[in-house]
Design a protein around this motif. Structure first.
Motif, short mmCIF file in Angstrom:
data_model
loop_
_atom_site.label_atom_id
_atom_site.label_comp_id
_atom_site.label_asym_id
_atom_site.label_seq_id
_atom_site.Cartn_x
_atom_site.Cartn_y
_atom_site.Cartn_z
N UNK A 254 42.55 31.10 39.36
CA UNK A 254 41.93 30.06 40.16
C UNK A 254 40.88 30.60 41.15
N UNK A 255 40.65 31.89 41.15
CA UNK A 255 39.66 32.50 42.04
C UNK A 255 38.52 33.06 41.21
N UNK A 256 37.34 33.17 41.80
CA UNK A 256 36.24 33.81 41.07
C UNK A 256 36.62 35.25 40.71
N UNK A 257 36.25 35.68 39.52
CA UNK A 257 36.55 37.04 39.09
C UNK A 257 35.79 38.08 39.91
N UNK A 258 34.57 37.76 40.24
CA UNK A 258 33.74 38.69 41.02
C UNK A 258 33.16 37.92 42.19
N UNK A 259 33.29 38.52 43.35
CA UNK A 259 32.67 37.91 44.54
C UNK A 259 31.57 38.83 45.03
#
Length: 187
Positions: A181-186
């Motif tokens: 549920x989170x971006x893979x890369x920030x």
């Protein structure tokens, strides 16, 4: 490969042979196990083995496939209030693999964990076992999304097993949900 059994008794006998191979793989290297070794351990004639499998590899593939099918069938027969939720599905997934730690150990000891990933991918794609939201997507998108999911989740399970299940299935579920549920890369 292996045969699909038509009777419950045949399916049970086939599964016993598969689990016998798993047991031997916990004691010895897969490469060093022969069909005769398996038949001797299970106290069955070689002819009986070949009723179900064309080779030792067929028995190994059946062991993996039938375990995977067991998981999918358990999902279908699960409590309706839990199935279909991301957390419920993932929690059941990690509990299932924790309960099947002997298979993971047998495969890990023999360098065959990658084969489980391959069999999982093939079964998932062949049976079109995918989340509802992917059902209308184009085939390539479905295939890529399922490859990403199956490989990622099984990689988590295999690493969890290799590290001795230091986390609970519930903790693994929390981590998987966080990853999904989170971006893979920030940036």
């Amino acid at each position: 490969m292996y045969k699909l059994c038509k009777t419950e008794q045949s399916a049970r006998r086939q599964r016993e042979l598969e689990l016998g191979l798993q047991s031997l793989m916990l004691q010895r290297r897969y490469e060093d196990i022969s069909v005769s070794d398996l038949c001797n351990q299970m106290r069955v004639p070689r002819k009986s083995f070949y009723r179900y499998f064309s080779s030792k590899e067929g028995c190994l593939f059946a062991l993996m496939d039938h375990t995977l099918i067991e998981f999918f069938q358990s999902q279908l027969s699960a409590d309706v209030e839990v199935v279909g939720t991301q957390i419920g599905d993932l929690d059941r997934y990690f509990h299932f693999w924790r309960e099947h730690s002997q298979l993971l150990e047998a495969l890990n000891r023999n360098g065959l964990s990658g084969t489980l990933v391959e069999r999982s991918m093939a079964l998932t794609l062949r049976e079109r076992l995918m989340p509802q939201y992917l059902r209308g997507a184009e085939p390539l998108t479905q295939q890529l999304a399922m490859s990403f999911s199956v490989c990622g989740l099984l990689s988590m399970v295999l690493l969890w097993h290799q590290q001795g299940y230091r986390l609970t299935p519930e903790e693994m579920t929390k981590i998987a949900v966080s990853i999904l549920t989170q971006p893979l890369i920030q940036y």
